[in-house]
Each structure stands twice: as C-alpha cells, then as structure tokens.
Design an enzyme around this catalytic site. Structure first.
Site, short mmCIF file in Angstrom:
data_model
loop_
_atom_site.label_atom_id
_atom_site.label_comp_id
_atom_site.label_asym_id
_atom_site.label_seq_id
_atom_site.Cartn_x
_atom_site.Cartn_y
_atom_site.Cartn_z
N PRO A 257 -25.13 -21.94 -3.38
CA PRO A 257 -24.15 -21.21 -4.15
C PRO A 257 -24.12 -19.69 -4.32
CG PRO A 257 -26.05 -22.51 -5.46
CD PRO A 257 -26.11 -22.53 -4.05
N GLN B 11 -22.54 -26.87 -9.66
CA GLN B 11 -23.39 -26.17 -10.19
C GLN B 11 -23.34 -25.79 -11.85
OE1 GLN B 11 -25.48 -22.50 -9.46
NE2 GLN B 11 -27.14 -23.59 -8.82
N CYS C 207 -30.90 -18.14 -11.61
CA CYS C 207 -30.01 -17.02 -11.65
C CYS C 207 -30.72 -15.79 -12.31
CB CYS C 207 -28.64 -17.29 -12.28
SG CYS C 207 -27.73 -15.69 -12.36
N ASN D 259 -34.84 -22.62 0.66
CA ASN D 259 -33.62 -21.64 0.46
C ASN D 259 -34.17 -20.05 0.45
OD1 ASN D 259 -32.13 -20.17 -1.93
ND2 ASN D 259 -31.04 -20.49 0.08
N GLY D 260 -33.64 -19.31 1.54
CA GLY D 260 -33.94 -18.05 1.33
C GLY D 260 -34.12 -17.26 2.89
C1 LIG Z 1 -23.83 -12.41 -4.77
C2 LIG Z 1 -24.96 -13.65 -4.87
C3 LIG Z 1 -24.56 -14.67 -5.79
C4 LIG Z 1 -25.16 -15.97 -5.97
N1 LIG Z 1 -25.00 -16.92 -6.92
C5 LIG Z 1 -25.70 -17.73 -7.17
C6 LIG Z 1 -25.21 -19.03 -8.05
O1 LIG Z 1 -24.01 -18.87 -8.79
N2 LIG Z 1 -25.85 -19.99 -8.32
C7 LIG Z 1 -27.16 -19.80 -7.56
O2 LIG Z 1 -27.87 -20.76 -7.65
N3 LIG Z 1 -27.54 -19.08 -6.56
C8 LIG Z 1 -26.68 -17.97 -6.56
N4 LIG Z 1 -27.25 -16.94 -5.64
C9 LIG Z 1 -28.41 -17.23 -4.78
C10 LIG Z 1 -28.45 -18.08 -3.33
O3 LIG Z 1 -27.83 -19.10 -3.74
C11 LIG Z 1 -29.66 -18.00 -2.81
O4 LIG Z 1 -30.56 -18.91 -3.54
C12 LIG Z 1 -30.20 -16.43 -2.21
O5 LIG Z 1 -28.96 -16.01 -2.06
C13 LIG Z 1 -30.97 -16.77 -1.06
O6 LIG Z 1 -30.58 -17.72 -0.04
P1 LIG Z 1 -30.02 -16.64 1.27
O7 LIG Z 1 -31.00 -15.78 1.72
O8 LIG Z 1 -29.55 -17.65 2.24
O9 LIG Z 1 -28.77 -15.97 0.72
C14 LIG Z 1 -26.49 -15.74 -5.44
C15 LIG Z 1 -26.99 -15.05 -4.52
C16 LIG Z 1 -25.91 -13.90 -4.07
C17 LIG Z 1 -26.63 -12.98 -3.16
#
Ligand SMILES: Cc1cc2nc3c(=O)[nH]c(=O)nc-3n(C[C@H](O)[C@H](O)[C@H](O)COP(=O)(O)O)c2cc1C
Length: 306
Positions: free
Chosen positions: A17, A71, A101, A201-202
């Site tokens: 998300p 979510q 969050c 995730n990450g």
């Molecule tokens: C701009 C932004 C908005 C995000 N919004 C949400 C969200 O609404 N809900 C959530 O669970 N995580 C949110 N995340 C976290 C991501 O789901 C994810 O856990 C995080 O970016 C790490 O994964 P990635 O490296 O693949 O991006 C957000 C991340 C970013 C950068």
C-alpha cells in the site's frame, strides 16, 4: 502460490500500500502484469464509520483489481471492527490492519506504528475485527518503534492470538521512517517463529530480487511498494521496451481520466516521471509534461523518449 485461508494467490509478489499511489487505476495497471494481490492505501476507520463521502469513495474497486485487500487504520477496537464490517460489504478479498504508518499525524492519534508500543491493544483491535468479519483479516507491521524497542515478536504473538490470517512485515522501525535499509534478518526471524503466512517487505527493486528474498528467508511472499512505481513489470518479470512503456503510460492515462476526469492528467505526472526515470532525456521530457494538460501533448513528448 500463496494460501491465505480459502484465498489462493498465484503470484507471491504483491503490491504494497502506498498513500496517494495505489488507487484504482494503479491497481489495474499492476494487475495487467499479474501482481499477486492489489491493495488500497490506508483508509481511516473513523471516516468509514462516520460515512465520510471521500473516505467511502476510497473503498471502491472493480473486479479486475482482484484479489484485493482494503487497508484500514485506527486505534479503537470497536470503531475498527465497525469499520471492518462496513468494508466487508464492499466485498474485498482481505481486510488489512495498518500497524506501520510512521506519519506523525497518524501516530500522534495512537494509530499506525504507534500501536506497536501496545501489543495488548493490537490484540484487542485484531480480535474484534476477526470476530466481526467473515473474510480473512491480515496486518502490516514494522519491526518496532525504534532501535531500542524492536518488540516485533510480541506484536506477532498478539496478532496470532487474535486469529489473524497473514502478517506483512516492513523491515524497518518507526524511527527509521523510510531511510536506512530494511532488516530482512528480522523478517526471516518472524517467518521462522510464526504460525501464519509471512510476507516480507522493504527495498525490493526487481523481480529477481523478489524471488531471491523468498528463497533466502523462506517468506511466503513479498510486497513491493516504491519498486512498483512506474514499473508494474516488476510483478511479471518482463523487460519492457520503449514501446511497451509508452503503451502502459497511455493505458494508465486513460484509466486516470476515467477515474478523475481532467484532473487525472495532473495526477499522472508523478507516475510518468517514474515510468521514464533512467532514460537519457527523461529530465527534459518530465519538464515538458509539466506543461501539458492533454493526453495528446503528453504522448507527443513521449515520442522523444530514448
Ligand atoms: C509515500 C508512501 C506512502 C505509503 N503509504 C502506506 C500506506 O498507506 N499503508 C501502508 O501500510 N504502508 C504505506 N507505505 C509503506 C509501504 O507499503 C512499504 O512498506 C514501504 O515503502 C517499504 O517497501 P518498499 O521499499 O517496497 O517501498 C507507504 C510508503 C511510502 C513511501
């Protein structure tokens, strides 16, 4: 293949998300490349129970976006459970609880990552939701509040006790926000000790890396957020040529204007910047696109992509 109770997910690479990104058009785009599961952004449980018009809009999706998870975030077990019941009427495949969050606005109200400091509350929120819902309930967590408080095992146990069906773990603490590196050794540790499917995730930036993480850590699947921006092919493993990229942008623009009208063109700018990132003349095209208010103008500029 990933099983979450009765739901079968073919591709273990799922969309994470992202607030302001994972809207209905973007979810459809990811699904054209066989993303395993699409998801909304975080949606306020308070807004849902108060029937806030804008909030309820965010719950809408179409069949092409399945399987889909909605979510929600909040801190009151009963409000969260009432919201989840309303969400269930929209018939998503899963309901996900946001426990990660890091935004000040969300944490100061005691929601999101702030809940990691109170596993007992997490257990009561998740239990109330599980009690009221018939579809599987999942949760997305971080590794803890900060370096000194990585209490992820307490949180995982609280979630398991409440009857949750899957846990997604973003390998950072709240204090890390989005900086530093995701700690995949913690994700591996959670997978080893958890009785429910675990999604890592990450920082995944390619399809190959997604499967490397699955093989190295044993997780049941992975979630990709930032790596999917402008790159829905990360789910399928295809390497698109310039033509396919332009076609995808064209489809994305159409979906955006169908959803948001003319404003969709403006909202599309950030997506286009991601799609063309890394091309030799991307900076120039990005500049040009800032001045276009029509699809035709954008497509004309994209012809220069090289
Ligand atoms: C701009 C932004 C908005 C995000 N919004 C949400 C969200 O609404 N809900 C959530 O669970 N995580 C949110 N995340 C976290 C991501 O789901 C994810 O856990 C995080 O970016 C790490 O994964 P990635 O490296 O693949 O991006 C957000 C991340 C970013 C950068």
């Amino acid at each position: 293949m990933l099983k979450i109770k009765e739901l079968t997910i073919e591709n273990p690479i799922l969309l994470a998300p992202i607030a302001g990104y994972t809207d209905s058009p973007f979810r459809k785009i990811c699904m054209t490349e066989k993303c395993g599961l699409s998801v909304t952004e975080l949606i306020s449980a308070e807004g849902i129970v108060r029937k806030n018009r804008k909030t309820l809009e965010m719950l809408k999706f179409t069949e092409e976006e399945r399987p889909i998870s909605i979510q929600i975030f909040g801190k009151d077990p009963y409000v969260m459970a009432d919201a989840a019941q309303i969400v269930e009427n929209y018939k998503p495949d899963l309901i996900d609880i946001n426990l990660g969050c890091p935004a000040r606005k969300v944490c100061n109200s005691g929601s999101g990552a702030a809940l990691s400091r109170d596993p007992a509350r997490i257990e009561s929120i998740a239990s109330e939701i599980v009690k009221k819902c018939t579809i599987p309930v999942t949760a997305k967590i971080r590794t803890g509040w900060d370096d000194g408080n990585k209490n992820y095992m307490d949180v995982v146990k609280a979630l398991e006790n409440s009857g949750i069906s899957m846990i997604a773990v973003h390998g950072r603490t709240r204090a890390q926000m989005y900086s530093g590196r995701a700690d995949w050794s913690i994700i591996e540790d959670i997978k080893k000790h958890s009785s429910v499917p675990v999604i890592g995730n990450g920082d995944i930036t390619s399809h190959e890396m997604a499967f490397e993480k699955i093989n190295e850590t044993g997780v049941d699947g992975v979630m990709i957020g930032r790596g999917a921006m402008g790159n829905p092919w990360i789910f399928s493993g295809k390497t698109p040529g310039i033509e396919e990229i332009i076609e995808m942008i064209s489809l994305h623009i159409d979906l955006m204007t169908a959803e948001y009208g003319e404003y969709g063109i403006r909202l599309m700018r950030k997506h286009i910047a991601s799609y063309i990132h890394g091309f030799r003349n991307s900076a120039k095209i990005r500049q040009e696109i800032m001045h276009h208010d029509s699809k035709r103008g954008i497509m004309e500029s994209l012809k220069e992509l090289a």
